[in-house]
Design a protein around this motif. Structure first.
Motif, PDB file in Angstrom:
ATOM      1  N   TYR A 115    -107.486  53.755   9.495  1.00  0.00           N
ATOM      2  CA  TYR A 115    -107.237  54.020   8.257  1.00  0.00           C
ATOM      3  C   TYR A 115    -108.537  54.371   7.069  1.00  0.00           C
ATOM      4  O   TYR A 115    -108.577  55.282   6.555  1.00  0.00           O
ATOM      5  N   GLU A 116    -109.535  53.554   7.403  1.00  0.00           N
ATOM      6  CA  GLU A 116    -110.937  54.113   6.633  1.00  0.00           C
ATOM      7  C   GLU A 116    -111.300  55.010   7.360  1.00  0.00           C
ATOM      8  O   GLU A 116    -111.940  56.160   6.650  1.00  0.00           O
ATOM      9  N   VAL A 117    -111.393  55.573   8.417  1.00  0.00           N
ATOM     10  CA  VAL A 117    -111.926  56.665   9.317  1.00  0.00           C
ATOM     11  C   VAL A 117    -111.011  57.845   8.638  1.00  0.00           C
ATOM     12  O   VAL A 117    -111.568  58.822   8.532  1.00  0.00           O
ATOM     13  N   ARG A 118    -109.640  57.318   8.915  1.00  0.00           N
ATOM     14  CA  ARG A 118    -108.862  58.661   8.285  1.00  0.00           C
ATOM     15  C   ARG A 118    -109.271  59.053   6.747  1.00  0.00           C
ATOM     16  O   ARG A 118    -109.188  60.282   6.777  1.00  0.00           O
ATOM     17  N   GLY A 119    -109.516  58.101   5.953  1.00  0.00           N
ATOM     18  CA  GLY A 119    -109.840  58.395   4.576  1.00  0.00           C
ATOM     19  C   GLY A 119    -111.064  59.354   4.485  1.00  0.00           C
ATOM     20  O   GLY A 119    -111.355  60.342   3.734  1.00  0.00           O
ATOM     21  N   VAL A 120    -112.143  59.079   5.455  1.00  0.00           N
ATOM     22  CA  VAL A 120    -113.462  60.111   5.489  1.00  0.00           C
ATOM     23  C   VAL A 120    -112.892  61.241   6.165  1.00  0.00           C
ATOM     24  O   VAL A 120    -113.449  62.395   5.464  1.00  0.00           O
ATOM     25  N   LEU A 121    -112.209  61.409   6.992  1.00  0.00           N
ATOM     26  CA  LEU A 121    -111.883  62.694   7.636  1.00  0.00           C
ATOM     27  C   LEU A 121    -111.108  63.514   6.503  1.00  0.00           C
ATOM     28  O   LEU A 121    -111.248  64.818   6.385  1.00  0.00           O
ATOM     29  N   LEU A 122    -110.130  62.735   5.729  1.00  0.00           N
ATOM     30  CA  LEU A 122    -109.511  63.609   4.738  1.00  0.00           C
ATOM     31  C   LEU A 122    -110.307  64.120   3.436  1.00  0.00           C
ATOM     32  O   LEU A 122    -110.098  64.850   2.777  1.00  0.00           O
ATOM     33  N   SER A 123    -111.448  63.401   3.540  1.00  0.00           N
ATOM     34  CA  SER A 123    -112.334  63.781   2.252  1.00  0.00           C
ATOM     35  C   SER A 123    -113.224  64.945   2.560  1.00  0.00           C
ATOM     36  O   SER A 123    -113.952  65.659   1.767  1.00  0.00           O
ATOM     37  N   TRP A 124    -113.107  65.607   3.998  1.00  0.00           N
ATOM     38  CA  TRP A 124    -113.851  66.542   4.208  1.00  0.00           C
ATOM     39  C   TRP A 124    -112.992  67.903   3.720  1.00  0.00           C
ATOM     40  O   TRP A 124    -111.781  67.946   3.738  1.00  0.00           O
ATOM     41  N   PRO A 125    -113.856  68.819   3.301  1.00  0.00           N
ATOM     42  CA  PRO A 125    -113.143  70.273   2.987  1.00  0.00           C
ATOM     43  C   PRO A 125    -112.104  70.740   4.033  1.00  0.00           C
ATOM     44  O   PRO A 125    -112.551  70.871   5.104  1.00  0.00           O
ATOM     45  N   GLY A 126    -110.949  71.163   3.547  1.00  0.00           N
ATOM     46  CA  GLY A 126    -109.745  71.816   4.431  1.00  0.00           C
ATOM     47  C   GLY A 126    -109.290  70.876   5.601  1.00  0.00           C
ATOM     48  O   GLY A 126    -108.763  71.257   6.476  1.00  0.00           O
ATOM     49  N   ILE A 127    -109.661  69.602   5.437  1.00  0.00           N
ATOM     50  CA  ILE A 127    -108.939  68.462   6.350  1.00  0.00           C
ATOM     51  C   ILE A 127    -107.645  67.936   5.802  1.00  0.00           C
ATOM     52  O   ILE A 127    -107.704  67.138   4.906  1.00  0.00           O
ATOM     53  N   GLY A 128    -106.578  68.414   6.187  1.00  0.00           N
ATOM     54  CA  GLY A 128    -105.350  67.597   5.956  1.00  0.00           C
ATOM     55  C   GLY A 128    -104.978  66.561   6.972  1.00  0.00           C
ATOM     56  O   GLY A 128    -105.472  66.211   7.621  1.00  0.00           O
ATOM     57  N   PRO A 129    -103.730  65.871   6.460  1.00  0.00           N
ATOM     58  CA  PRO A 129    -103.273  64.915   7.284  1.00  0.00           C
ATOM     59  C   PRO A 129    -102.856  65.303   8.751  1.00  0.00           C
ATOM     60  O   PRO A 129    -103.350  64.510   9.534  1.00  0.00           O
ATOM     61  N   GLU A 130    -102.451  66.349   9.099  1.00  0.00           N
ATOM     62  CA  GLU A 130    -102.218  66.899  10.497  1.00  0.00           C
ATOM     63  C   GLU A 130    -103.462  66.797  11.214  1.00  0.00           C
ATOM     64  O   GLU A 130    -103.735  66.511  12.418  1.00  0.00           O
ATOM     65  N   THR A 131    -104.432  67.770  10.739  1.00  0.00           N
ATOM     66  CA  THR A 131    -105.864  67.798  11.294  1.00  0.00           C
ATOM     67  C   THR A 131    -106.635  66.438  11.419  1.00  0.00           C
ATOM     68  O   THR A 131    -107.148  66.162  12.658  1.00  0.00           O
ATOM     69  N   ALA A 132    -106.641  65.719  10.484  1.00  0.00           N
ATOM     70  CA  ALA A 132    -107.196  64.419  10.685  1.00  0.00           C
ATOM     71  C   ALA A 132    -106.478  63.698  11.739  1.00  0.00           C
ATOM     72  O   ALA A 132    -107.225  62.992  12.486  1.00  0.00           O
ATOM     73  N   ASP A 133    -105.265  63.564  11.580  1.00  0.00           N
ATOM     74  CA  ASP A 133    -104.639  62.489  12.609  1.00  0.00           C
ATOM     75  C   ASP A 133    -104.720  63.306  14.017  1.00  0.00           C
ATOM     76  O   ASP A 133    -104.919  62.252  15.174  1.00  0.00           O
ATOM     77  N   ALA A 134    -104.941  64.265  14.247  1.00  0.00           N
ATOM     78  CA  ALA A 134    -105.111  65.003  15.453  1.00  0.00           C
ATOM     79  C   ALA A 134    -106.465  64.587  16.083  1.00  0.00           C
ATOM     80  O   ALA A 134    -106.862  64.157  17.239  1.00  0.00           O
ATOM     81  N   MET A 135    -107.464  64.867  14.989  1.00  0.00           N
ATOM     82  CA  MET A 135    -108.758  63.972  15.623  1.00  0.00           C
ATOM     83  C   MET A 135    -108.797  62.754  15.693  1.00  0.00           C
ATOM     84  O   MET A 135    -109.391  62.084  16.864  1.00  0.00           O
ATOM     85  N   LEU A 136    -108.186  61.770  15.040  1.00  0.00           N
ATOM     86  CA  LEU A 136    -108.045  60.447  15.364  1.00  0.00           C
ATOM     87  C   LEU A 136    -107.310  60.034  16.617  1.00  0.00           C
ATOM     88  O   LEU A 136    -107.847  59.299  17.433  1.00  0.00           O
ATOM     89  N   LEU A 137    -106.307  60.719  16.824  1.00  0.00           N
ATOM     90  CA  LEU A 137    -105.654  60.375  18.240  1.00  0.00           C
ATOM     91  C   LEU A 137    -106.362  61.037  19.390  1.00  0.00           C
ATOM     92  O   LEU A 137    -106.654  60.449  20.204  1.00  0.00           O
ATOM     93  N   TYR A 138    -106.690  62.367  19.466  1.00  0.00           N
ATOM     94  CA  TYR A 138    -107.244  62.845  20.547  1.00  0.00           C
ATOM     95  C   TYR A 138    -108.748  62.934  20.853  1.00  0.00           C
ATOM     96  O   TYR A 138    -109.152  62.985  21.919  1.00  0.00           O
ATOM     97  N   ALA A 139    -109.504  62.772  19.495  1.00  0.00           N
ATOM     98  CA  ALA A 139    -110.774  62.426  19.626  1.00  0.00           C
ATOM     99  C   ALA A 139    -111.251  61.182  19.633  1.00  0.00           C
ATOM    100  O   ALA A 139    -112.240  60.491  20.408  1.00  0.00           O
ATOM    101  N   GLY A 140    -110.525  60.362  18.767  1.00  0.00           N
ATOM    102  CA  GLY A 140    -110.844  58.998  18.495  1.00  0.00           C
ATOM    103  C   GLY A 140    -110.282  57.862  19.249  1.00  0.00           C
ATOM    104  O   GLY A 140    -110.735  56.709  19.232  1.00  0.00           O
TER     105      GLY A 140
END
Length: 226
Positions: A115-140
């Motif tokens: 969830y700390e990593v998720r917070g970082v992803l969500l802080s990036w421009p244009g990254i919402g929950p769906e995109t962040a979670d796709a990165m977490l699941l499929y890349a991380g």
């Protein structure tokens, strides 16, 4: 009444039997997954494949190369995905973060609490929950369930979720009723999307051919032929 945990596993078993493993996310590297997660925003995957091919042919699909590429050149390479004026700066922000904060290593980005990593992803421009979670699941390879429009459509028609359910509540429903397993979350999301693309269409759904008509607990009016 069958409980929600049994219902969700029943759905998974039926979809897996029908469609088999989906081998999702199709990518050669975790960074390619992250690039694809941004490019697929508001566009069909077939267009993302064209842009990914362009990036590979330009030998640009690495954080250090995307981070400081001429912005106009990057826009041209990802043009097939549409919204390239917005997506190109998002790709560069992500790439620069990985280069400057993670030593260019994607695996370093995903170290630590999910969830700390998720917070970082969500802080990036244009990254919402769906995109962040796709990165977490499929890349991380983090155990988080991705919610998208297909998931809402299928499960609202099964009367398991309200059609206007929030992202957070939908995600909590799956994560509280399924085993906390990365591979299960990966495959489940991909199978639901496959069902939605083939049968649970936004208009004129093929309810009579839906494999989930096998679910005895499903409401008859939902699964009956239109």
């Amino acid at each position: 009444m069958t409980n929600d945990k049994a219902k969700l596993m029943n759905i998974y078993d039926i979809l897996y039997s029908c469609f088999g493993p989906r081998h999702w996310w199709p990518a050669d590297t975790p960074f390619e997954v992250m690039v694809g997660a941004i490019l697929t925003q508001n566009v069909a995957w077939v267009n993302v494949e064209k842009a990914i091919r362009n990036l590979k042919e330009a030998d640009a699909l690495e954080p250090s190369k995307l981070a400081y590429m001429d912005l106009e050149r990057l826009k041209a390479l990802i043009k097939p995905t549409g919204f390239y004026n917005q997506k190109a700066p998002r790709l560069q922000h992500m790439s620069r973060y990985i280069v400057e904060r993670c030593g260019g290593r994607v695996d370093s980005l995903f170290e630590g609490d999910m969830y700390e990593v998720r917070g970082v992803l969500l802080s990036w421009p244009g990254i919402g929950p769906e995109t962040a979670d796709a990165m977490l699941l499929y890349a991380g390879n983090k155990p988080i369930f991705v919610i998208d429009a297909y998931t809402r459509r299928v499960f609202s028609r099964l009367c398991l979720l309200p059609s206007d359910v929030s992202y957070e509540k939908a995600q909590a429903y799956f994560m509280s009723n399924l085993p906390n397993d990365v591979q299960l979350f990966n495959e489940y999301h991909a199978l639901v999307d496959e069902l939605a693309k083939r049968m649970c269409l936004k208009r004129n759904p093929s309810c009579g051919r839906c494999p989930l008509s096998q679910c005895r607990w499903a409401q008859k009016e939902v699964l009956a032929d239109a």
